[in-house]
Write a protein that holds these residues in place. Structure first.
Motif, PDB file in Angstrom:
ATOM      1  N   MET A   1       4.892   3.456  15.617  1.00  0.00           N
ATOM      2  CA  MET A   1       5.008   2.590  14.729  1.00  0.00           C
ATOM      3  C   MET A   1       5.371   3.032  13.253  1.00  0.00           C
ATOM      4  N   LYS A   2       6.307   2.569  12.628  1.00  0.00           N
ATOM      5  CA  LYS A   2       6.227   2.785  11.019  1.00  0.00           C
ATOM      6  C   LYS A   2       5.631   2.019  10.395  1.00  0.00           C
ATOM      7  N   ALA A   3       5.404   2.552   9.018  1.00  0.00           N
ATOM      8  CA  ALA A   3       4.684   1.512   7.942  1.00  0.00           C
ATOM      9  C   ALA A   3       5.448   1.397   6.711  1.00  0.00           C
ATOM     10  N   MET A   4       5.413   0.192   5.938  1.00  0.00           N
ATOM     11  CA  MET A   4       5.947   0.341   4.722  1.00  0.00           C
ATOM     12  C   MET A   4       4.680  -0.243   3.458  1.00  0.00           C
ATOM     13  N   VAL A   5       4.813   0.732   2.730  1.00  0.00           N
ATOM     14  CA  VAL A   5       3.602   0.464   1.542  1.00  0.00           C
ATOM     15  C   VAL A   5       4.356  -0.154   0.233  1.00  0.00           C
ATOM     16  N   LEU A   6       4.243  -1.418  -0.090  1.00  0.00           N
ATOM     17  CA  LEU A   6       4.583  -1.904  -1.120  1.00  0.00           C
ATOM     18  C   LEU A   6       4.055  -1.501  -2.447  1.00  0.00           C
ATOM     19  N   ALA A   7       4.893  -0.924  -3.274  1.00  0.00           N
ATOM     20  CA  ALA A   7       4.364  -0.155  -4.522  1.00  0.00           C
ATOM     21  C   ALA A   7       5.489  -0.318  -5.711  1.00  0.00           C
ATOM     22  N   ALA A   8       6.272  -1.295  -5.488  1.00  0.00           N
ATOM     23  CA  ALA A   8       7.233  -1.611  -6.602  1.00  0.00           C
ATOM     24  C   ALA A   8       6.818  -2.275  -8.065  1.00  0.00           C
ATOM     25  N   GLY A   9       5.545  -3.177  -7.783  1.00  0.00           N
ATOM     26  CA  GLY A   9       5.240  -4.097  -8.694  1.00  0.00           C
ATOM     27  C   GLY A   9       5.038  -3.630  -9.839  1.00  0.00           C
ATOM     28  N   LEU A  10       5.075  -4.556 -11.091  1.00  0.00           N
ATOM     29  CA  LEU A  10       4.731  -4.187 -12.475  1.00  0.00           C
ATOM     30  C   LEU A  10       3.340  -4.200 -12.713  1.00  0.00           C
ATOM     31  N   GLY A  11       2.557  -4.956 -12.017  1.00  0.00           N
ATOM     32  CA  GLY A  11       1.182  -4.795 -12.752  1.00  0.00           C
ATOM     33  C   GLY A  11       0.860  -5.347 -13.859  1.00  0.00           C
ATOM     34  N   LYS A  12       1.538  -6.629 -14.251  1.00  0.00           N
ATOM     35  CA  LYS A  12       1.254  -7.206 -15.729  1.00  0.00           C
ATOM     36  C   LYS A  12       0.064  -7.532 -16.008  1.00  0.00           C
ATOM     37  N   ARG A  13      -0.809  -7.973 -14.919  1.00  0.00           N
ATOM     38  CA  ARG A  13      -1.969  -8.556 -15.424  1.00  0.00           C
ATOM     39  C   ARG A  13      -3.098  -7.271 -15.797  1.00  0.00           C
TER      40      ARG A  13
END
Length: 223
Positions: A1-13
């Motif tokens: 199984m592969k995995a995707m890590v979501l790391a593109a956000g801006l982190g505005k808060r």
């Protein structure tokens, strides 16, 4: 199984911290949030990882490189325009393949044993979400599991941790290029095609400086 890590956000808060440091690289217990995730993936036997990048993505790539230091193989999906959670996964599908994959949000901390996840999704299912008790900042929860662990839109809801298994068909035919996962999640749950698995350990959505401080304090006390 592969995995995707979501790391593109801006982190505005989390500004001004995230003006210079991407949220996935914020450190707890001596390691960045994203490194904690990658180590748990490796322990679970998942080595091929796709990470999407946008805000300060060069810092993340510079820190992780090809993943060899952490025992994983990292490929990067670069987003010149922020595609949100759903659009980011859709763009990365050619790298993820046609089989179900694990997804996790890099701006969370979760001590869930990924080995509890099945090797594949049951026939007809589009996803399996790791759910936990509702935190103070999200008291209404997201979805409720029935007696067969199928998620529903009504009932006593739990909160999605940002980690789960998804089938590529969940996003493959979405006409939009920019969209949130919540849209397709709700549709799949309404169709009875999502399962839930419960986690009663540590989870934190590191969305504010206060939550980051609380997580660091909790982990330091338990060390």
């Amino acid at each position: 199984m592969k995995a995707m890590v979501l790391a593109a956000g801006l982190g505005k808060r989390l500004r001004p911290i995230t003006d210079t440091t991407p949220k996935p690289l914020l450190e707890v217990r001596g390691k960045s949030l994203i490194e904690h995730h990658l180590e748990r993936l490796r322990v679970a036997g998942i080595q091929d990882v796709v990470i999407n990048l946008h805000h300060l993505g060069d810092q993340i790539q510079s820190r992780l490189r090809d993943g060899a230091r952490l025992g994983v193989n990292i490929s990067y999906s670069f987003e010149t325009e922020l595609l949100e959670t759903g659009g980011g996964i859709k763009k990365a599908l050619p790298m993820l393949g046609d089989s179900p994959f694990l997804v996790t949000s890099a701006d969370t901390y979760l001590d869930f044993d990924l080995g509890r996840l099945p090797k594949k999704l049951p026939s007809g299912m589009l996803g399996l979400l790791v759910m936990t008790n509702n935190p103070p900042h999200h008291p209404d929860g997201d979805y409720s599991p029935d007696e067969n662990s199928i998620l529903r839109l009504d009932g006593d809801k739990l909160t999605y941790t940002g980690t789960g298994m998804l089938h590529p068909d969940l996003v493959r035919d979405v006409p939009d290029s920019v969209f949130m996962l919540r849209k397709v999640f709700d549709e799949a749950v309404n169709a009875g095609k999502f399962l839930g698995i419960e986690h009663d350990g540590v989870w934190c959505d590191v969305g504010t400086e206060s939550r980051l401080s609380q997580l660091r304090k909790m982990l330091d006390q338990s060390a």
